[in-house]
Design a protein around this motif. Structure first.
Motif, PDB file in Angstrom:
ATOM      1  N   THR A  14     138.921 -79.689   0.464  1.00 40.54           N
ATOM      2  CA  THR A  14     138.442 -78.539   1.220  1.00 40.54           C
ATOM      3  C   THR A  14     138.630 -78.791   2.712  1.00 40.54           C
ATOM      4  OG1 THR A  14     136.202 -79.444   1.351  1.00 40.54           O
ATOM      5  CG2 THR A  14     136.697 -77.993  -0.528  1.00 40.54           C
ATOM      6  N   GLY A  15     138.527 -77.722   3.494  1.00 35.30           N
ATOM      7  CA  GLY A  15     138.597 -77.872   4.937  1.00 35.30           C
ATOM      8  C   GLY A  15     137.461 -78.717   5.473  1.00 35.30           C
ATOM      9  N   GLU A  16     136.275 -78.570   4.869  1.00 34.81           N
ATOM     10  CA  GLU A  16     135.135 -79.375   5.307  1.00 34.81           C
ATOM     11  C   GLU A  16     135.394 -80.860   5.074  1.00 34.81           C
ATOM     12  OE1 GLU A  16     133.799 -75.287   4.514  1.00 34.81           O
ATOM     13  OE2 GLU A  16     134.901 -76.732   3.320  1.00 34.81           O
ATOM     14  N   ALA A  17     136.014 -81.192   3.956  1.00 37.08           N
ATOM     15  CA  ALA A  17     136.319 -82.596   3.652  1.00 37.08           C
ATOM     16  C   ALA A  17     137.293 -83.168   4.669  1.00 37.08           C
ATOM     17  CB  ALA A  17     136.890 -82.710   2.238  1.00 37.08           C
ATOM     18  N   VAL A  73     130.653 -88.898  -0.381  1.00 37.48           N
ATOM     19  CA  VAL A  73     130.378 -87.511  -0.008  1.00 37.48           C
ATOM     20  C   VAL A  73     131.220 -86.612  -0.900  1.00 37.48           C
ATOM     21  CG1 VAL A  73     130.415 -85.762   1.800  1.00 37.48           C
ATOM     22  CG2 VAL A  73     129.888 -88.143   2.381  1.00 37.48           C
ATOM     23  N   ASP A  74     130.542 -85.802  -1.700  1.00 41.85           N
ATOM     24  CA  ASP A  74     131.228 -84.843  -2.555  1.00 41.85           C
ATOM     25  C   ASP A  74     131.414 -83.558  -1.749  1.00 41.85           C
ATOM     26  OD1 ASP A  74     132.155 -83.101  -4.464  1.00 41.85           O
ATOM     27  OD2 ASP A  74     130.257 -82.969  -5.561  1.00 41.85           O
ATOM     28  N   ALA A  75     132.623 -83.387  -1.218  1.00 44.21           N
ATOM     29  CA  ALA A  75     132.942 -82.190  -0.432  1.00 44.21           C
ATOM     30  C   ALA A  75     133.986 -81.354  -1.154  1.00 44.21           C
ATOM     31  CB  ALA A  75     133.440 -82.591   0.954  1.00 44.21           C
ATOM     32  N   THR A  76     133.950 -81.379  -2.478  1.00 48.62           N
ATOM     33  CA  THR A  76     134.891 -80.596  -3.274  1.00 48.62           C
ATOM     34  C   THR A  76     134.513 -79.119  -3.229  1.00 48.62           C
ATOM     35  OG1 THR A  76     133.573 -81.037  -5.257  1.00 48.62           O
ATOM     36  CG2 THR A  76     135.433 -82.503  -4.828  1.00 48.62           C
ATOM     37  N   HIS A  77     135.364 -78.300  -3.809  1.00 54.26           N
ATOM     38  CA  HIS A  77     135.159 -76.851  -3.835  1.00 54.26           C
ATOM     39  C   HIS A  77     133.852 -76.511  -4.549  1.00 54.26           C
ATOM     40  CE1 HIS A  77     135.940 -72.621  -4.916  1.00 54.26           C
ATOM     41  NE2 HIS A  77     136.770 -72.620  -3.893  1.00 54.26           N
ATOM     42  N   PRO A  78     133.173 -75.440  -4.133  1.00 51.86           N
ATOM     43  CA  PRO A  78     131.922 -75.056  -4.792  1.00 51.86           C
ATOM     44  C   PRO A  78     132.035 -74.831  -6.297  1.00 51.86           C
ATOM     45  CG  PRO A  78     132.129 -73.890  -2.716  1.00 51.86           C
ATOM     46  CD  PRO A  78     133.430 -74.614  -2.934  1.00 51.86           C
ATOM     47  N   PHE A  79     133.248 -74.607  -6.797  1.00 47.43           N
ATOM     48  CA  PHE A  79     133.423 -74.388  -8.229  1.00 47.43           C
ATOM     49  C   PHE A  79     134.061 -75.583  -8.940  1.00 47.43           C
ATOM     50  CE2 PHE A  79     132.546 -70.191  -6.746  1.00 47.43           C
ATOM     51  CZ  PHE A  79     131.965 -69.528  -7.817  1.00 47.43           C
ATOM     52  N   ALA A  80     134.124 -76.721  -8.267  1.00 50.19           N
ATOM     53  CA  ALA A  80     134.648 -77.940  -8.907  1.00 50.19           C
ATOM     54  C   ALA A  80     133.522 -78.606  -9.688  1.00 50.19           C
ATOM     55  CB  ALA A  80     135.211 -78.887  -7.850  1.00 50.19           C
ATOM     56  N   THR A  81     133.053 -77.922 -10.712  1.00 51.11           N
ATOM     57  CA  THR A  81     131.838 -78.331 -11.415  1.00 51.11           C
ATOM     58  C   THR A  81     131.969 -79.687 -12.107  1.00 51.11           C
ATOM     59  OG1 THR A  81     132.592 -77.005 -13.297  1.00 51.11           O
ATOM     60  CG2 THR A  81     131.026 -75.988 -11.786  1.00 51.11           C
ATOM     61  N   LEU A  99     126.028 -87.706  -1.210  1.00 49.22           N
ATOM     62  CA  LEU A  99     125.672 -86.462  -0.531  1.00 49.22           C
ATOM     63  C   LEU A  99     126.613 -85.362  -1.015  1.00 49.22           C
ATOM     64  CD1 LEU A  99     124.027 -85.097   1.851  1.00 49.22           C
ATOM     65  CD2 LEU A  99     126.076 -85.515   3.248  1.00 49.22           C
ATOM     66  N   ARG A 100     126.070 -84.173  -1.205  1.00 47.10           N
ATOM     67  CA  ARG A 100     126.883 -83.006  -1.528  1.00 47.10           C
ATOM     68  C   ARG A 100     127.025 -82.154  -0.267  1.00 47.10           C
ATOM     69  NH1 ARG A 100     131.051 -80.388  -3.702  1.00 47.10           N
ATOM     70  NH2 ARG A 100     130.613 -78.211  -4.190  1.00 47.10           N
ATOM     71  N   LEU A 101     128.280 -81.976   0.187  1.00 45.13           N
ATOM     72  CA  LEU A 101     128.587 -81.097   1.315  1.00 45.13           C
ATOM     73  C   LEU A 101     129.175 -79.821   0.748  1.00 45.13           C
ATOM     74  CD1 LEU A 101     129.175 -80.222   4.219  1.00 45.13           C
ATOM     75  CD2 LEU A 101     131.179 -81.736   4.205  1.00 45.13           C
ATOM     76  N   GLN A 102     128.431 -78.728   0.881  1.00 48.39           N
ATOM     77  CA  GLN A 102     128.873 -77.462   0.290  1.00 48.39           C
ATOM     78  C   GLN A 102     128.601 -76.322   1.254  1.00 48.39           C
ATOM     79  OE1 GLN A 102     128.666 -76.386  -4.031  1.00 48.39           O
ATOM     80  NE2 GLN A 102     127.003 -75.080  -3.377  1.00 48.39           N
ATOM     81  N   ARG A 103     129.665 -75.634   1.632  1.00 50.36           N
ATOM     82  CA  ARG A 103     129.525 -74.511   2.561  1.00 50.36           C
ATOM     83  C   ARG A 103     128.673 -73.404   1.946  1.00 50.36           C
ATOM     84  NH1 ARG A 103     135.071 -72.767   0.300  1.00 50.36           N
ATOM     85  NH2 ARG A 103     135.876 -74.693   1.197  1.00 50.36           N
ATOM     86  N   PRO A 104     127.952 -72.642   2.776  1.00 52.17           N
ATOM     87  CA  PRO A 104     127.154 -71.536   2.244  1.00 52.17           C
ATOM     88  C   PRO A 104     128.021 -70.477   1.584  1.00 52.17           C
ATOM     89  CG  PRO A 104     126.512 -72.068   4.511  1.00 52.17           C
ATOM     90  CD  PRO A 104     127.781 -72.815   4.229  1.00 52.17           C
ATOM     91  N   GLY A 105     127.448 -69.771   0.641  1.00 51.85           N
ATOM     92  CA  GLY A 105     128.154 -68.663   0.014  1.00 51.85           C
ATOM     93  C   GLY A 105     128.197 -67.458   0.936  1.00 51.85           C
ATOM     94  N   GLU A 228     120.748 -81.902 -10.176  1.00 48.56           N
ATOM     95  CA  GLU A 228     119.434 -82.138  -9.590  1.00 48.56           C
ATOM     96  C   GLU A 228     119.379 -83.519  -8.926  1.00 48.56           C
ATOM     97  OE1 GLU A 228     116.377 -81.595 -12.444  1.00 48.56           O
ATOM     98  OE2 GLU A 228     116.844 -79.486 -12.825  1.00 48.56           O
ATOM     99  N   GLY A 229     118.592 -83.593  -7.865  1.00 46.46           N
ATOM    100  CA  GLY A 229     118.329 -84.875  -7.227  1.00 46.46           C
ATOM    101  C   GLY A 229     119.350 -85.321  -6.202  1.00 46.46           C
ATOM    102  N   VAL A 230     120.398 -84.543  -5.983  1.00 49.55           N
ATOM    103  CA  VAL A 230     121.430 -84.905  -5.007  1.00 49.55           C
ATOM    104  C   VAL A 230     121.161 -84.153  -3.709  1.00 49.55           C
ATOM    105  CG1 VAL A 230     123.886 -84.874  -4.457  1.00 49.55           C
ATOM    106  CG2 VAL A 230     123.134 -85.308  -6.809  1.00 49.55           C
ATOM    107  N   PRO A 231     121.057 -84.845  -2.569  1.00 49.11           N
ATOM    108  CA  PRO A 231     120.862 -84.142  -1.309  1.00 49.11           C
ATOM    109  C   PRO A 231     122.063 -83.272  -0.982  1.00 49.11           C
ATOM    110  CG  PRO A 231     121.299 -86.471  -0.912  1.00 49.11           C
ATOM    111  CD  PRO A 231     121.109 -86.314  -2.389  1.00 49.11           C
ATOM    112  N   VAL A 232     121.801 -82.105  -0.418  1.00 50.16           N
ATOM    113  CA  VAL A 232     122.857 -81.137  -0.130  1.00 50.16           C
ATOM    114  C   VAL A 232     122.772 -80.709   1.331  1.00 50.16           C
ATOM    115  CG1 VAL A 232     123.868 -78.899  -0.739  1.00 50.16           C
ATOM    116  CG2 VAL A 232     122.745 -80.275  -2.498  1.00 50.16           C
ATOM    117  N   VAL A 233     123.920 -80.669   2.004  1.00 48.97           N
ATOM    118  CA  VAL A 233     123.998 -80.128   3.355  1.00 48.97           C
ATOM    119  C   VAL A 233     125.082 -79.061   3.390  1.00 48.97           C
ATOM    120  CG1 VAL A 233     123.155 -82.230   4.464  1.00 48.97           C
ATOM    121  CG2 VAL A 233     125.624 -81.908   4.129  1.00 48.97           C
ATOM    122  N   ALA A 234     125.008 -78.188   4.405  1.00 46.14           N
ATOM    123  CA  ALA A 234     125.914 -77.049   4.469  1.00 46.14           C
ATOM    124  C   ALA A 234     127.001 -77.189   5.511  1.00 46.14           C
ATOM    125  CB  ALA A 234     125.117 -75.770   4.748  1.00 46.14           C
TER     126      ALA A 234
END
Length: 254
Positions: A14-17, A73-81, A99-105, A228-234
């Motif tokens: 992703t661009g964030e990654a 840091v998991d900065a994969t796409h929001p649908f990379a389940t 850490l999960r880095l996930q852009r807002p929807g 569950e239990g993984v910290p998430v930032v936007a």
């Protein structure tokens, strides 16, 4: 700020990654970016890069044991389940901070006609009554729409593989896309409804504005839940703060 300390695995694509890897490399951090390899010619971040999967939870756990890192840091796409679930389980088993880095929807604006569904199959059902459909869900999962009789416009970076709808026009393009480009595309193909995932971000958001201006409905696939239990930032800045703090702590312990 850290300088030349620690090793970080960034699960990217992703661009964030890419922005995160760029900032950490500038700090002097040893960064390894991992890309799934689903795009033939990906935009590569600075630092070391590996391409290809790890082999699920077991494979990633083994990799982390053989290739110690201070953080993931998991900065994969929001649908990379699958990757997100594997990262959460493997990091827990390996005892590595994650850490999960996930852009807002996306957020609906006045005038939007958004119709939410829970899956690609639900999206296919939602557009069954339309004759001209714009599918911007990526080339993965297009099989869910294979039974449509509508004329389907498909946009993706690489050529999609069958099965595809019987009447399909493929446009190979990589974002970002401007509003003028999206308006022209929707008009040229006489699109009646847009189908997309709630990916968020600005690179592909112009299609939503274009649909609003043309009075077209948009079928959006909701994001899957996070482990569950993984910290998430936007934001990348928040991720940088988290990584830097963790590396500072690790350095002080050493």
């Amino acid at each position: 700020m850290v300088s030349g300390t620690g090793r970080v695995l960034v699960l990217g694509g992703t661009g964030e990654a890419r922005r995160l890897a760029t900032a950490l490399v500038a700090d002097g951090v040893d960064v390894l970016s991992s890309l799934a390899g689903r795009v033939a010619d990906p935009v590569l971040p600075p630092g070391e890069v590996r391409i290809g999967g790890f082999g699920g939870i077991e494979g990633l756990t083994a990799w982390l044991a053989e290739n110690p890192v201070d953080a993931v840091v998991d900065a994969t796409h929001p649908f990379a389940t699958t990757m997100t679930a594997s990262a959460a389980a493997a990091a827990d088993l390996a005892g590595v901070p994650l850490l999960r880095l996930q852009r807002p929807g996306w957020t609906a604006q006045p005038g939007d006609d958004w119709r939410w569904v829970d899956s690609l199959e639900g999206a296919a059902a939602a557009v069954a009554g339309f004759d001209r459909v714009f599918l911007t869900t990526g080339r993965q999962g297009l099989a869910a729409f294979a039974g449509l009789t509508a004329h389907c416009l498909v946009r993706s970076v690489d050529p999609p593989e069958p099965p595809l709808p019987a009447r399909t026009t493929v446009v190979l393009e990589r974002g970002p896309f401007s509003l003028d480009d999206e308006l022209a595309l929707l008009r040229e193909h006489a699109v009646e409804v847009v189908v997309t995932k709630d990916s968020g971000g600005s690179m592909t958001a112009a299609k939503l504005t274009a649909a609003r201006e043309l009075g077209l409905p948009v079928v959006l696939v909701r994001r899957p839940p996070l482990p569950e239990g993984v910290p998430v930032v936007a934001t990348v800045d928040e991720a940088l703060t988290w990584v830097r703090a963790g590396l500072d702590r690790a350095s002080s312990v050493d």
